[in-house]
Design an enzyme around this catalytic site. Structure first.
Site, PDB file in Angstrom:
ATOM      1  NE  ARG A   1     -48.530   5.488  29.213  1.00 34.81           N
ATOM      2  CZ  ARG A   1     -47.517   4.902  29.855  1.00 34.81           C
ATOM      3  NH1 ARG A   1     -47.752   3.942  30.731  1.00 34.81           N
ATOM      4  NH2 ARG A   1     -46.283   5.284  29.636  1.00 34.81           N
TER       5      ARG A   1
ATOM      6  CG  HIS B   1     -47.103  -0.666  28.377  1.00 35.31           C
ATOM      7  ND1 HIS B   1     -47.454  -0.329  29.671  1.00 35.31           N
ATOM      8  CD2 HIS B   1     -45.870  -1.218  28.455  1.00 35.31           C
ATOM      9  CE1 HIS B   1     -46.470  -0.654  30.489  1.00 35.31           C
ATOM     10  NE2 HIS B   1     -45.495  -1.189  29.787  1.00 35.31           N
TER      11      HIS B   1
ATOM     12  CB  SER C   1     -42.738  -2.645  27.618  1.00 38.39           C
ATOM     13  OG  SER C   1     -42.408  -3.574  28.619  1.00 38.39           O
TER      14      SER C   1
END
Length: 258
Positions: free
Chosen positions: A43, A46, A18
């Site tokens: 992050r 994500h 990812s």
């Protein structure tokens, strides 16, 4: 029956894959992130699948290094300044507020404005650093006082947290703009000096304005101007974003094993 071709990825490789896809998309958009801030931004992307965070997540000077230094405060022998940057740590629970230091072994406390954010922060990573999380929102005394005063529980929760005087405090706010507004007041009226503010509440009412208050701290003189912050400009954010920013800070510390 519809046939869909799925990509086979081993469970242990899903996050890594990812992140690689996120980097590919950033490259396609010609977005270049600061090397230190990039893991925090990625992050957030994500967690949300929202690439707007590459543009709207903003950092005060050395915010990442300084918050990580504060998170490491509970490790025996850790210094109160980051060795790589020499950045002085500024926090509310100081042994000596004028110098920005605290007693060795005084582990940081991450204060959240929701139990959801608190639940999403890695307890294993915090424990490795002698740190912990706290959320006062469900405290019956907080609820009772908020009703009596006609204010939100978030306001009273910030006041309760500010009573902690012997440990560095990092505030991770993902829901309540009134929490950020109260932190701004406590900083100016009560001498609160957080070790960091993560200001990412989501919504429409006073959200943008509350975030701008935190951003305005950078325009003030020290020590207020030295308070580190990470803020998601605009309406976007959330408890999940607050938690993932804390986790990204934790995962970038050498002493932490995921």
């Amino acid at each position: 029956m519809v046939e869909i071709k799925l990509e086979h990825i081993e469970p242990k490789d899903i996050e890594r894959h990812s992140m690689a896809l996120i980097q590919q998309e950033l490259d396609r958009r010609h977005i270049r992130l600061d090397a230190v801030e990039a893991p925090i931004v990625k992050r957030c992307i994500h967690t949300s699948a929202d690439f707007d965070y590459a543009e709207n997540l903003v950092f005060s000077a050395n915010a990442v290094d300084r918050m990580r230094t504060s998170l490491r405060a509970g490790i025996a022998g850790s210094a109160s300044a980051d060795a790589s940057t020499g950045a002085r740590v500024c926090c509310s629970s100081l042994a000596d507020a004028s110098t920005g230091t605290w007693a060795r072994g005084a582990g940081a406390i991450v204060v959240t404005d929701t139990e959801m954010a608190r639940a999403g922060i890695s307890k294993k990573a915090l424990a490795a650093l002698g740190a912990e999380t706290r959320c006062f929102m469900s405290d019956p005394d907080v609820a009772a006082e908020a009703r009596a005063r006609g204010v939100t529980r978030a306001v009273v929760s910030m006041e309760y947290a500010a009573r902690i005087k012997d440990r560095p405090l990092i505030f991770a706010i993902g829901n309540a703009p009134t929490a950020l507004i109260e932190l701004y007041r406590l900083i100016h009226d009560r001498g609160l000096r957080p070790a960091g503010i993560i200001g990412v509440p989501v919504g429409f009412v006073n959200v943008v304005e509350a975030k701008e208050l935190i951003l305005s701290l950078a325009e003030e003189t020290a020590p207020i101007g030295d308070i580190p912050w990470i803020v998601a400009r605009g309406r976007k954010g959330g408890s999940n974003i607050a938690a993932c920013i804390v986790n990204a800070l934790l995962y970038g510390i050498d002493d932490v094993k995921r």
